[in-house]
Design a protein around this motif. Structure first.
Motif, PDB file in Angstrom:
ATOM      1  N   ILE A  80       1.676   7.601  -6.401  1.00  0.00           N
ATOM      2  CA  ILE A  80       2.640   6.613  -5.990  1.00  0.00           C
ATOM      3  C   ILE A  80       4.108   7.419  -5.776  1.00  0.00           C
ATOM      4  CG2 ILE A  80       4.036   4.508  -6.554  1.00  0.00           C
ATOM      5  CD1 ILE A  80       1.649   3.895  -8.459  1.00  0.00           C
ATOM      6  N   GLU A  89       9.138   7.505   3.120  1.00  0.00           N
ATOM      7  CA  GLU A  89       7.898   6.780   3.285  1.00  0.00           C
ATOM      8  C   GLU A  89       7.099   7.535   4.228  1.00  0.00           C
ATOM      9  OE1 GLU A  89       5.931   2.273   3.279  1.00  0.00           O
ATOM     10  OE2 GLU A  89       7.932   2.563   3.972  1.00  0.00           O
ATOM     11  N   ARG A  93       3.387   9.255   3.306  1.00  0.00           N
ATOM     12  CA  ARG A  93       2.192   8.696   3.789  1.00  0.00           C
ATOM     13  C   ARG A  93       1.518   9.810   4.490  1.00  0.00           C
ATOM     14  NH1 ARG A  93       0.993   3.999   1.373  1.00  0.00           N
ATOM     15  NH2 ARG A  93       2.614   2.539   1.715  1.00  0.00           N
ATOM     16  N   THR A  98      -0.784   7.324  -1.913  1.00  0.00           N
ATOM     17  CA  THR A  98      -1.444   6.241  -2.139  1.00  0.00           C
ATOM     18  C   THR A  98      -0.372   5.004  -1.776  1.00  0.00           C
ATOM     19  OG1 THR A  98      -2.902   7.095  -3.650  1.00  0.00           O
ATOM     20  CG2 THR A  98      -3.082   4.776  -3.646  1.00  0.00           C
ATOM     21  N   ALA A  99       0.746   5.005  -2.262  1.00  0.00           N
ATOM     22  CA  ALA A  99       1.600   3.987  -2.182  1.00  0.00           C
ATOM     23  C   ALA A  99       3.124   4.617  -2.162  1.00  0.00           C
ATOM     24  CB  ALA A  99       1.624   3.088  -3.399  1.00  0.00           C
ATOM     25  N   THR A 113       2.916  -2.468  -9.118  1.00  0.00           N
ATOM     26  CA  THR A 113       2.207  -1.383  -8.103  1.00  0.00           C
ATOM     27  C   THR A 113       1.466  -0.509  -9.124  1.00  0.00           C
ATOM     28  OG1 THR A 113       3.966  -1.470  -6.653  1.00  0.00           O
ATOM     29  CG2 THR A 113       2.488   0.400  -6.597  1.00  0.00           C
ATOM     30  N   TYR A 117      -3.101  -0.014  -9.648  1.00  0.00           N
ATOM     31  CA  TYR A 117      -3.771   1.305  -9.552  1.00  0.00           C
ATOM     32  C   TYR A 117      -4.546   1.818 -10.801  1.00  0.00           C
ATOM     33  CZ  TYR A 117      -2.252   1.446  -4.931  1.00  0.00           C
ATOM     34  OH  TYR A 117      -1.866   1.365  -3.576  1.00  0.00           O
TER      35      TYR A 117
END
Length: 120
Positions: A80, A89, A93, A98-99, A113, A117
Motif C-alpha cells: 500500500i 497514485e 500504480r 496494490t493500493a 485498507t 489485505y
C-alpha cells in the motif's frame, strides 16, 4: 501468530502516527525509516503487508516497489503506497502498488485498507 506489517517512511512523525493507529495488539508493526533497510527487514520479518511512502531519499518508494515486484518472493505481497504527491497514485500504480492512499489520509480508510489485505 500475529500478522506482521512493515511501514517504511522517512518521516518519523508519520511512522509513529501509523504505528499508533494500526497497533491494536493484534499485529506486529515494524517501522523502517531508512529506505535502504527495507529489503533486509522484509527478508527476516516475512510481512503480510507493507505500507510504503513514495518519496524518500536514497531509494524512493517506486524504486523499492519495482524491485519487489521483479522478485518472485514479493511479486504478490500487498504493498500500500502512501504519498502527498498529486501524481503519486499514477506513479504508484505504474510501479505495481496494490493500493494507494493519499496523505493526509482518512484514518478509518487507512485501517480498512490495511485490514482488507492482512485478512485476505
Amino acid at each position: 501468530m500475529k500478522p506482521t506489517i512493515v511501514i517504511c517512511d522517512d518521516d518519523q512523525a508519520i511512522l509513529e502516527m501509523l504505528e499508533m493507529v494500526l497497533d491494536d495488539g493484534t499485529k506486529n508493526i515494524i517501522l523502517v525509516s531508512n529506505s535502504t533497510d527495507i529489503f533486509n527487514v522484509l527478508a527476516y520479518s516475512r510481512p503480510c503487508a507493507v505500507l510504503l511512502d513514495l518519496w524518500m531519499p536514497i531509494l524512493s518508494g517506486d524504486q523499492i516497489l519495482k524491485k519487489l515486484r521483479a522478485t518472485k518472493e514479493y511479486a504478490q505481497l500487498p504493498i500500500i503506497v502512501i504519498s502527498a504527491s498529486r501524481e503519486g497514485e499514477s506513479v504508484a500504480r505504474e510501479a505495481g502498488a496494490t493500493a494507494f492512499l493519499a496523505k493526509p489520509f482518512d484514518i478509518s480508510q487507512l485501517c480498512e485498507t490495511v485490514e482488507a489485505y492482512i485478512t485476505s
